[in-house]
Design a protein around this motif. Structure first.
Motif, PDB file in Angstrom:
ATOM      1  N   ASP A 168       0.956  -1.259  -0.053  1.00 20.88           N
ATOM      2  CA  ASP A 168      -0.213  -0.012  -0.205  1.00 20.88           C
ATOM      3  C   ASP A 168       0.761   1.313   0.029  1.00 20.88           C
ATOM      4  N   PRO A 169       0.823   2.111  -0.948  1.00 26.10           N
ATOM      5  CA  PRO A 169       1.581   3.256  -1.345  1.00 26.10           C
ATOM      6  C   PRO A 169       1.454   4.358   0.055  1.00 26.10           C
ATOM      7  N   ASP A 176       5.649   4.856  -7.023  1.00 32.27           N
ATOM      8  CA  ASP A 176       4.520   4.737  -6.837  1.00 32.27           C
ATOM      9  C   ASP A 176       3.502   5.929  -7.416  1.00 32.27           C
ATOM     10  N   ALA A 191       0.857   5.708 -10.257  1.00 34.20           N
ATOM     11  CA  ALA A 191      -0.513   6.057 -10.020  1.00 34.20           C
ATOM     12  C   ALA A 191      -1.227   7.103 -10.940  1.00 34.20           C
TER      13      ALA A 191
END
Length: 290
Positions: free
Chosen positions: A34-35, A85, A89
């Protein structure tokens, strides 16, 4: 945080809490990709480093210097994964005329992210990280032996925040239209350090002035963060495109990211003018007691 605390007690309390936060987040980052967990870990590590630096006359010098160096190394180990990340995204917002080349670039970035995550997990499960955490708990989560340790926590916190503000002011006022990206990044780091001290030591100061100053810092950090993200992403995209044999797509992507960088740079003047205005200087004076 009680105003009657000594600086030694206050710094020990803050660093004990941050130790537990980093320990918990490190384990959760190892278990999850999870970023947001990585972001929270990065913030906690950098907050700890800022507090340790501010404790130069509060903490025991040897332990302070050793922990600060190790925290800096740990923060550096998180940077590549965080940059990837953020890039991935928002990658679907980028476009090229060659869809296959775009997919190849993305695939390269995904593989690089997997490698960066593996490297970070190994760091967080290493003996070196365990030694950092043990030394932190042993040496910094207890009142230190520096000359300011017995002084008023409120007064010491105010002085450290004032020093951090001066570093921000010097860096910001030195920036002009010809300044390179590195100068914006330096200001970003200085502003983060001030923000972290306000977050962690600001409870000893005027809370309303502290919160107002933090809101102003957030607006500047948004601009500087967008600028630095674009700088880092341009380098990552160029490398991925070269590796994927997609030079033309890389050029298109770089051009789009360069536009984002330019837009952030264009927004700097207004954000800085607010932070360097008369209201912010009044808030700093209220926070620091000057």
């Amino acid at each position: 945080m009680a105003s009657t605390l000594t600086a030694g007690e206050a710094f020990a309390d803050v660093l004990a809490g941050l130790h537990d936060t980093v320990a918990d987040l490190a384990e959760r980052v190892c278990r999850s990709g999870d970023p947001e967990l990585l972001h929270d870990l990065r913030v906690a590590v950098r907050q700890a480093r800022a507090v340790v630096r501010a404790g130069r006359r509060v903490l025991t010098p040897e332990a302070r210097d050793r922990c600060r160096a190790e925290l800096g190394r740990l923060a550096d180990r998180t940077s590549l994964l965080r940059d990837l990340d953020v890039l991935l995204a928002g990658f679907d917002d980028l476009e090229t005329e060659d869809a296959a080349a775009l997919a190849a670039v993305r695939a390269r970035l995904v593989r690089r992210r997997a490698s960066a995550r593996g490297a970070l997990v190994r760091t967080l499960r290493s003996e070196r990280f365990a030694a950092l955490m043990a030394g932190w708990r042993r040496d910094l989560a207890v009142p230190g032996g520096g000359p300011d340790a017995v002084r008023s926590a409120r007064r010491v916190a105010g002085r450290r925040i004032a020093t951090a503000w001066k570093r921000v002011a010097r860096a910001g006022r030195a920036i002009d239209d010809a300044s390179p990206a590195e100068h914006f990044h330096t200001l970003r780091k200085r502003a983060k350090e001030l923000r972290y001290l306000l977050d962690r030591l600001g409870g000893l100061t005027d809370p309303e002035a502290r919160d107002a100053l933090i809101e102003m810092l957030k607006r500047l950090q948004d601009v500087l963060g967008a600028h630095q993200d674009a700088v880092a992403q341009r380098a990552l995209v160029r490398e991925a495109a070269d590796h994927a044999g997609a030079a033309a797509a890389g050029t298109e992507l770089d051009r789009a990211l360069a536009q984002r960088q330019a837009a952030a740079r264009a927004g700097f003047a207004d954000a800085w003018a607010e932070l360097d205005g008369s209201r912010s200087r009044r808030l700093v004076a209220e926070v620091t007691g000057d």
